[in-house]
Each structure stands twice: as structure tokens, then as C-alpha cells.
Scaffold this motif. Sequence first.
Motif, mmCIF file in Angstrom:
data_model
loop_
_atom_site.group_PDB
_atom_site.id
_atom_site.type_symbol
_atom_site.label_atom_id
_atom_site.label_comp_id
_atom_site.label_asym_id
_atom_site.label_seq_id
_atom_site.Cartn_x
_atom_site.Cartn_y
_atom_site.Cartn_z
ATOM 1 N N GLU A 6 32.816 26.153 53.578
ATOM 2 C CA GLU A 6 33.381 24.938 52.993
ATOM 3 C C GLU A 6 34.881 25.044 52.777
ATOM 4 O O GLU A 6 35.505 24.164 52.210
ATOM 5 N N ALA A 7 35.496 26.174 53.205
ATOM 6 C CA ALA A 7 36.905 26.395 52.928
ATOM 7 C C ALA A 7 37.805 25.440 53.695
ATOM 8 O O ALA A 7 38.888 25.095 53.215
ATOM 9 N N PHE A 8 37.387 25.010 54.891
ATOM 10 C CA PHE A 8 38.240 24.164 55.728
ATOM 11 C C PHE A 8 37.513 22.849 55.987
ATOM 12 O O PHE A 8 36.635 22.770 56.845
ATOM 13 N N ARG A 9 37.872 21.838 55.217
ATOM 14 C CA ARG A 9 37.205 20.533 55.291
ATOM 15 C C ARG A 9 38.160 19.497 55.884
ATOM 16 O O ARG A 9 39.344 19.456 55.547
ATOM 17 N N CYS A 10 37.600 18.639 56.759
ATOM 18 C CA CYS A 10 38.393 17.571 57.371
ATOM 19 C C CYS A 10 38.686 16.498 56.332
ATOM 20 O O CYS A 10 37.784 16.056 55.622
ATOM 21 N N ASP A 16 32.920 20.175 57.925
ATOM 22 C CA ASP A 16 33.393 21.444 57.380
ATOM 23 C C ASP A 16 33.467 22.481 58.491
ATOM 24 O O ASP A 16 32.655 22.477 59.426
ATOM 25 N N PHE A 17 34.446 23.394 58.366
ATOM 26 C CA PHE A 17 34.646 24.416 59.387
ATOM 27 C C PHE A 17 34.892 25.764 58.735
ATOM 28 O O PHE A 17 35.485 25.866 57.659
ATOM 29 N N SER A 18 34.451 26.817 59.418
ATOM 30 C CA SER A 18 34.618 28.168 58.897
ATOM 31 C C SER A 18 35.964 28.770 59.278
ATOM 32 O O SER A 18 36.380 29.773 58.704
ATOM 33 N N HIS A 19 36.668 28.162 60.243
ATOM 34 C CA HIS A 19 37.966 28.664 60.667
ATOM 35 C C HIS A 19 38.981 27.528 60.699
ATOM 36 O O HIS A 19 38.660 26.398 61.086
ATOM 37 N N LYS A 20 40.205 27.854 60.329
ATOM 38 C CA LYS A 20 41.274 26.855 60.297
ATOM 39 C C LYS A 20 41.563 26.311 61.694
ATOM 40 O O LYS A 20 41.843 25.120 61.873
ATOM 41 N N SER A 21 41.484 27.185 62.701
ATOM 42 C CA SER A 21 41.749 26.744 64.076
ATOM 43 C C SER A 21 40.717 25.715 64.523
ATOM 44 O O SER A 21 41.039 24.762 65.247
ATOM 45 N N SER A 22 39.469 25.886 64.086
ATOM 46 C CA SER A 22 38.423 24.916 64.435
ATOM 47 C C SER A 22 38.709 23.568 63.787
ATOM 48 O O SER A 22 38.514 22.509 64.397
ATOM 49 N N SER A 24 41.707 22.457 63.023
ATOM 50 C CA SER A 24 42.867 21.888 63.730
ATOM 51 C C SER A 24 42.438 21.180 65.004
ATOM 52 O O SER A 24 42.903 20.074 65.304
ATOM 53 N N ARG A 25 41.541 21.823 65.756
ATOM 54 C CA ARG A 25 41.050 21.189 66.987
ATOM 55 C C ARG A 25 40.290 19.912 66.670
ATOM 56 O O ARG A 25 40.432 18.900 67.348
ATOM 57 N N HIS A 26 39.468 19.960 65.635
ATOM 58 C CA HIS A 26 38.689 18.793 65.240
ATOM 59 C C HIS A 26 39.580 17.629 64.822
ATOM 60 O O HIS A 26 39.298 16.472 65.170
ATOM 61 N N GLU A 27 40.660 17.900 64.086
ATOM 62 C CA GLU A 27 41.536 16.832 63.582
ATOM 63 C C GLU A 27 42.170 16.044 64.722
ATOM 64 O O GLU A 27 42.493 14.861 64.565
ATOM 65 N N LYS A 28 42.328 16.673 65.866
ATOM 66 C CA LYS A 28 42.910 15.972 67.016
ATOM 67 C C LYS A 28 41.985 14.876 67.534
ATOM 68 O O LYS A 28 42.430 13.943 68.201
ATOM 69 N N THR A 29 40.680 14.989 67.244
ATOM 70 C CA THR A 29 39.767 13.915 67.652
ATOM 71 C C THR A 29 40.007 12.655 66.829
ATOM 72 O O THR A 29 39.674 11.553 67.254
ATOM 73 N N HIS A 30 40.566 12.806 65.625
ATOM 74 C CA HIS A 30 40.910 11.651 64.794
ATOM 75 C C HIS A 30 42.284 11.081 65.181
ATOM 76 O O HIS A 30 42.467 9.868 65.248
ATOM 77 N N ALA A 44 46.077 14.344 80.093
ATOM 78 C CA ALA A 44 46.489 15.146 78.933
ATOM 79 C C ALA A 44 45.240 15.584 78.176
ATOM 80 O O ALA A 44 44.213 14.895 78.202
ATOM 81 N N PHE A 45 45.345 16.688 77.457
ATOM 82 C CA PHE A 45 44.181 17.283 76.832
ATOM 83 C C PHE A 45 44.502 17.802 75.437
ATOM 84 O O PHE A 45 45.637 18.164 75.136
ATOM 85 N N GLY A 46 43.471 17.844 74.613
ATOM 86 C CA GLY A 46 43.626 18.343 73.257
ATOM 87 C C GLY A 46 43.579 19.853 73.181
ATOM 88 O O GLY A 46 44.056 20.444 72.201
ATOM 89 N N ARG A 47 43.036 20.509 74.196
ATOM 90 C CA ARG A 47 42.901 21.969 74.172
ATOM 91 C C ARG A 47 43.451 22.572 75.472
ATOM 92 O O ARG A 47 43.303 21.992 76.559
ATOM 93 N N LYS A 48 44.060 23.742 75.342
ATOM 94 C CA LYS A 48 44.759 24.365 76.452
ATOM 95 C C LYS A 48 43.813 24.731 77.593
ATOM 96 O O LYS A 48 44.143 24.550 78.778
ATOM 97 N N HIS A 49 42.639 25.242 77.264
ATOM 98 C CA HIS A 49 41.738 25.663 78.342
ATOM 99 C C HIS A 49 41.172 24.473 79.106
ATOM 100 O O HIS A 49 40.778 24.598 80.268
ATOM 101 N N HIS A 50 41.142 23.283 78.467
ATOM 102 C CA HIS A 50 40.734 22.079 79.201
ATOM 103 C C HIS A 50 41.771 21.732 80.268
ATOM 104 O O HIS A 50 41.434 21.302 81.373
ATOM 105 N N LEU A 51 43.055 21.909 79.930
ATOM 106 C CA LEU A 51 44.123 21.688 80.918
ATOM 107 C C LEU A 51 43.993 22.694 82.066
ATOM 108 O O LEU A 51 44.125 22.321 83.245
ATOM 109 N N LYS A 52 43.712 23.940 81.733
ATOM 110 C CA LYS A 52 43.562 24.970 82.761
ATOM 111 C C LYS A 52 42.435 24.615 83.734
ATOM 112 O O LYS A 52 42.583 24.726 84.953
#
Length: 399
Positions: A6-10, A16-22, A24-30, A44-52
Motif C-alpha cells: 500500500e506504500a505506492f498508491r495512484c 496500489d503498487f509495491s514499487h515506485k517504478s510500477s 510511475s508506469r501506471h500513472e502514464k495511463t492516466h 510513441a510509447f509509454g515504455r522504452k521496451h515497447h519502443l524497442k
Amino acid sequence: MESREEAFRCGSCDADFSHKSSLSRHEKTHTGEKPFQCDLCDAAFGRKHHLKSHRATHTGEKPHKCEVCDAAFTVKGNLNYHMRTHTGVKPYKCNLCNADFRQKHHLTNHLAIHTGEKPFPCGLCDAAFTGKTKLRYHVMTHTGERPHKCDLCDAAFTGKGHLKNHMMTHTGEKPFQCDLCSAAYPTKVGLQHHVMAHTGERPFRCDLCDADFSQKHHLKNHMVTHSEEKPFQCDLCDAAFKVKSNLKYHMRTHTGVKPYKCNLCDTDFRQKHHLTNHIATHTGEKPFQCGLCDAAFRGKADLKHHVMTHTGEKPFQCDLCETAFIRKCDLKYHIRTHTGEKPYKCDLCDAAYPKKSALDRHLKTHLRKRSSELCNEGFSQSIAIQRPIQERGLPKDCS
């Protein structure tokens, strides 16, 4: 102390997310932020590996190869999913029924069937969908976009899979073989529908009557028979239809287009199943066997009508009297005995008939009378007598 989960909530939803990076990625969907831009196109893409992964679509590179077959993929994840077609592994199971799936998003879309949820609404109409991909394809029906083009003809498609299936019409490839007979199909779905003909499985049931179907779109077409609405109107005459495909076939009576040609004679047809039934007249094949007697038939519809002679079923009831019929067209002709309608008119006299076969018999009386008089002047008229009814824009009798 807050749990790690519950430490990282949108701040925009309850996720809720267990990691801050997760998070951050989720917030881009908003926000819709897509910071990773392709330098070869506008994607254009929200994540680098999608561009790759996307860049491989420009280079054609497919470094991830299947060790069991010749398939190759731009993304390792797609190879992993593909391998499950060989192993049969379906790790994502529905907890509401016995269905299982190879990919997680397939399970997510399936669950919406149970809940009725359609979280992806179209911004251009009232339609809503269970999955994002279905929405994307739907939007293309508004925009007319068909990005996947065939290199061998002018055909273009909204989905890559549709193009892949189309290419098999050029190559003749039919990789999906039936284990119960010699039939083979270019697509897995085609094979699945065929197998139901062996098993008798018809999972799609009408809520308003006892009808059931092997395919969902057949049920959808059936549902309109319960409604009097005919939204598909012909622009050239007063005809209207409940199903769009019927309008398409009807238009060919105006244009004269008959795209289905027999390669054994010069006959051509407006509808594919008419050609299929016709070819059986050359081969003598009658693959549709009655389970109640020794009769066999060239077409599935003929078998269906025959079975009703055993069961006594007559589903087409006249609203003006108590007469009932096995075939819809017989009811149509019967109703003309009430209305007096006679649409089949003779070009040579004032006679008119409710059925084409009656007009054909009548025309023969003209031919017999004129057979001794035919000459250069009368020859063109004899040709007019023999000209097929369907070329005059009238429907044939049902057979």
C-alpha cells in the motif's frame, strides 16, 4: 506502519503498487504521456521496451526463433506465448467456469463475459467493448483505416491476423487439419467450427426460442428474425433486409455480379453456397446423410428440410389461415393466394403468376405455338422467351 503493497498508491484511482517504478508506469495511463518516440514514424510509447519492440517492425528483424517450427518473433514474450501452442500449456484459468487461456489478457477479456463489464467505450458511438484491442479495431470502422495491405492484390484489413488469413487464399495453404475427416482449413477458427459439425455442439442458444447455433454470428443473425425491423434498405428498389449480408446478395440481382464461377462448366453464381451445391451436380456427391433414413443430399439446407418430413415440423405459419410450411419460400408463395400478388409477368401477353415455375410452364406454350413460325424476324423474340427469369430482376423459386 504501512504495508509495502500500500506504500505506492495512484492519486487518480485506487490502484496500489509495491514499487515506485510500477506506479510511475501506471500513472502514464492516466496522463497519456508517451515519452519514447520512434525516429522512423509517428509512433510513441509509454515504455522504452515497447519502443524497442516496435523498431523491429521497421527492420523486419525477428531474432526470437521457435525451435519446434519455423516461426520467428520480434519480441521474446511473443515467442513464449507461441511455445504454448506446441506444449498446450494454458496457465490462466477462469475461476467461474472451466475455460483456460494461454495469455493473461485473454482471460481478462473472458471474465467480462461473466460480469457483463465493457470498460472500453467508443468515443464516436455508443458501442463498448470488453477489450482494448476490440475497441481499436472497432474505431477503424469509423475511420475507414485498414493498415494491413496485401502485396498480391488490393485487399486491406484492420487486423494483422486477418491479412495473414487472407494470404492463404493466394497460397492455398490449409494448415489446420480435421482429425475426424479429410477436411482442412486456413484458420484455426474455421477448423473449430467444422469440428462442431461432427460433435453436434451448438453452444450459442437463443433466449427467445429453442434455436441454437455453432457460431456466435449465426445467433446474432437469427435474433433479427424475432424483430420486424429491416434496417438494411436497397437504394435501387423497395427491398429491405434484416441482415446486411442479405442486402449485399440482393444488390447482385441489380448489378448482375456473379463472383462464384464453376471451373467445370460456364455457370456462375451470386452466392458461394450455391456454387458448392452446383459442383455436387458434377461430382454426384451427396455428403449430407439423413440419420433417420437412407436419403442423402447435396446441401445442408436440403437435409434440414427433409428431416422435417420425419419430425412433422412446419415452422412457417400463415398469419391469415392455419396453413404451415417447412420452407419459408413456400409460405411466401402461399401468402400470395391471399393477397393475389403475381409478380412473374409474361413479356408476350398479359398473363402473370405467383411463382416463377408457373411462368416457365406458361412460356413453353408460347414456344410451342411459335415453333413453326420462327424466322429471322421472330428469332430475337424466341431468345427473349428463353432468357432466364433471374436476368429480369426477379427471384428464382426455392429449390
